[in-house]
Design an enzyme around this catalytic site. Structure first.
Site, short mmCIF file in Angstrom:
data_model
loop_
_atom_site.label_atom_id
_atom_site.label_comp_id
_atom_site.label_asym_id
_atom_site.label_seq_id
_atom_site.Cartn_x
_atom_site.Cartn_y
_atom_site.Cartn_z
N ALA A 1 0.83 -1.21 0.00
CA ALA A 1 0.00 0.00 0.00
C ALA A 1 0.86 1.26 0.00
CB ALA A 1 -0.95 0.00 1.19
N THR A 2 2.04 1.19 0.60
CA THR A 2 2.92 2.37 0.61
C THR A 2 3.25 2.77 -0.83
OG1 THR A 2 3.87 1.71 2.72
CG2 THR A 2 5.13 3.29 1.41
N ASN B 1 -6.00 3.34 10.39
CA ASN B 1 -5.27 2.20 10.93
C ASN B 1 -5.17 2.22 12.45
OD1 ASN B 1 -3.63 4.39 9.60
ND2 ASN B 1 -2.10 3.59 11.00
N GLN C 1 -6.81 -0.85 5.22
CA GLN C 1 -7.44 -1.43 6.41
C GLN C 1 -8.82 -2.03 6.12
OE1 GLN C 1 -6.33 -2.00 9.47
NE2 GLN C 1 -4.32 -1.03 9.22
N SER D 1 -3.23 -3.56 0.42
CA SER D 1 -2.03 -4.21 0.93
C SER D 1 -2.37 -5.65 1.31
CB SER D 1 -1.52 -3.46 2.17
OG SER D 1 -0.48 -4.19 2.78
N ALA D 2 -1.67 -6.62 0.71
CA ALA D 2 -2.02 -8.03 0.92
C ALA D 2 -1.84 -8.48 2.37
CB ALA D 2 -1.18 -8.92 0.00
N HIS D 3 -0.82 -7.92 3.06
CA HIS D 3 -0.53 -8.45 4.40
C HIS D 3 -1.51 -7.98 5.47
CE1 HIS D 3 1.58 -5.07 6.56
NE2 HIS D 3 1.87 -4.67 5.34
N THR E 1 9.72 -7.17 -12.83
CA THR E 1 9.22 -8.53 -13.02
C THR E 1 8.14 -8.83 -11.99
OG1 THR E 1 11.37 -9.22 -13.84
CG2 THR E 1 9.89 -10.97 -13.06
N CYS F 1 4.73 2.26 12.29
CA CYS F 1 5.77 3.20 11.85
C CYS F 1 6.14 4.18 12.93
CB CYS F 1 5.30 3.98 10.63
SG CYS F 1 4.39 2.95 9.49
C1 PLP Z 1 -0.47 -1.02 6.52
C2 PLP Z 1 -0.92 0.24 5.90
C3 PLP Z 1 -0.18 0.86 4.88
C4 PLP Z 1 1.15 0.31 4.41
O1 PLP Z 1 0.99 -0.84 3.66
P1 PLP Z 1 2.27 -1.67 3.19
O2 PLP Z 1 1.71 -2.72 2.30
O3 PLP Z 1 2.88 -2.22 4.43
O4 PLP Z 1 3.18 -0.75 2.47
C5 PLP Z 1 -0.68 2.01 4.33
N1 PLP Z 1 -1.83 2.54 4.74
C6 PLP Z 1 -2.57 1.99 5.72
C7 PLP Z 1 -3.85 2.63 6.13
C8 PLP Z 1 -2.13 0.83 6.34
O5 PLP Z 1 -2.86 0.30 7.32
#
Ligand code: PLP
Length: 386
Positions: free
Chosen positions: A75-76, A153, A181, A201-203, A241, A326
């Site tokens: 997401a960053t 978040n 989120q 963001s997948a994680h 890639t 962060c």
């Molecule tokens: C976790 C998060 C991000 C960052 O996502 P990454 O995939 O770790 O770069 C950005 N925005 C929000 C609101 C998040 O919760």
């Protein structure tokens, strides 16, 4: 492994074992490991097929067209591509965002400001929400982009992106929303919501770290300047890639989250209420964002007379954080809570408990017990010192 209860799902989630299994099939020599851009052999075609299947899974989750999904490293990167990509494409202009956004939005905005772009930072209300009328009032002749997150978040507070998007659409201004989120947790339908770009963001939904996507609307067409050059992948928006195993992991994870969404969110809301009921037995506790619609898995709680950092240390049976991964290394009070108007000492005393797929009743009870005991102990110690 520590036996502490993991209640930091808003920071990251483990990869669901069902997703691990799919990813494993795209890694080794017997798997679909090839470069999806390789056009000269079957290995490459199979990898491309896997990537495009996942692209459809992500698109389906948003009711989007697969051609509107651009793979990123998270997401960053998606936030950076959306914000810098629009402003660069337009050759400058004015940007509207909020003081309570994630650093992945605030830092690119700060970078743009240093190169002469004008940015307005809206303050959330005391409930944590961005008032759509504040967005309307901040619009200028030269506004090119509005970036307001779907849910926060730290607090889990949900913004009305339908209303904000409608205002932007009416004004002819592009609207980006960081949905890291909310994807897989709240319904998202880009045909119903006037949003031009969404960061995922997948994680955050039981997929792998280092994987994300930016939804980029095709009708009306959103034009973006690439921020990473080299080969013209992803329709020239993001070179590099494609990480087949990461991509299939993201697709599978989001498809699972959407399929199980309603039942899972109801289960989490029940667990969250059970945890809150326990914590609320303590005097002097504040549930931040309590007056706004919030995500089912989030509890952001401030304790009068207790320092958040000290509380984190005292919480030996539960793994939580003060809010955003962060900023947890710094001793500054949360800028999100401060933007909501919370006093410094309360913002200092806040922790975020975030529940997820592997949280159960027993864990919640243990966590509730640990929090109430730790807070009571810290308050007693402070009283004895005084
Ligand atoms: C976790 C998060 C991000 C960052 O996502 P990454 O995939 O770790 O770069 C950005 N925005 C929000 C609101 C998040 O919760």
């Amino acid at each position: 492994m520590s036996q502490a209860v993991y209640l930091d799902y808003a920071a990251t989630t483990p990869v669901d074992p069902r997703v691990v299994e799919v990813m494993m099939r795209h890694l080794g020599p017997e798997g679909t490991f090839a470069n999806p851009a390789s056009r000269s052999h079957l290995y490459g075609w199979l990898a491309e097929e896997a990537v495009e299947g996942a692209r459809r899974q992500v698109a389906d989750a948003l009711n989007a067209d697969p051609r509107e999904i651009v793979w990123t490293s998270g997401a960053t990167e998606a936030d950076n591509l959306a914000i810098k990509g629009v402003v660069e494409q337009r050759g400058g202009g004015h940007v509207i965002t909020a003081a309570s956004e994630h650093k992945a939005v605030l830092d690119p905005c700060g970078w743009l400001e240093r190169s002469g772009v004008s940015v307005t930072y809206l303050a959330p209300g005391p409930d944590g929400r961005i008032d759509p009328r504040a967005v309307a009032d901040a619009l200028r002749e030269d506004t090119v982009l509005v970036s307001i997150m779907h849910a926060n978040n730290e607090t889990g507070v949900i913004n009305d992106i339908d209303a904000i998007g409608a205002i932007c659409r009416e004004a002819g201004v592009l609207f980006h929303s960081d949905a890291a989120q909310t994807a897989g947790k709240l319904p998202l339908d880009v045909r119903a919501t006037p949003v031009d770009m969404l960061s995922l963001s997948a994680h955050k939904f039981y997929g792998p770290k280092g994987m994300g996507a930016l939804y980029v609307r095709r009708h009306p067409d959103v034009r973006l300047s690439a921020q990473i050059h080299g080969g013209g992948h992803e329709r020239n928006m993001r070179s590099g890639t494609l990480a087949t195993h990461q991509i299939v992991g993201m697709g599978e994870a989001l498809a699972l989250a959407v399929a199980e969404r309603d039942a899972e969110q109801a289960r989490l809301a029940e667990l969250r209420d059970r945890l809150w009921a326990r914590i609320a037995e303590l005097p002097g506790v504040h549930l931040n964002g309590r007056d706004a619609p919030r995500l089912a898995g989030h509890l952001n709680v401030a304790f009068e007379g207790v320092d958040g950092e000290m509380l984190l240390t005292a919480l030996t049976d539960v793994a939580v954080s003060t809010g955003s991964a962060c900023t947890s290394a710094s001793l500054e009070p949360s800028y999100v809570l401060k933007a909501m108007g919370l006093a410094d000492d309360l913002a200092h005393g806040a922790i975020r408990l975030s529940l997820g797929r592997f949280t159960d009743e027993d864990q919640v009870d243990r966590a509730g017990q640990n929090v109430t005991e730790a807070v009571t102990r810290l308050r007693d110690a402070a009283r004895n010192r005084a």
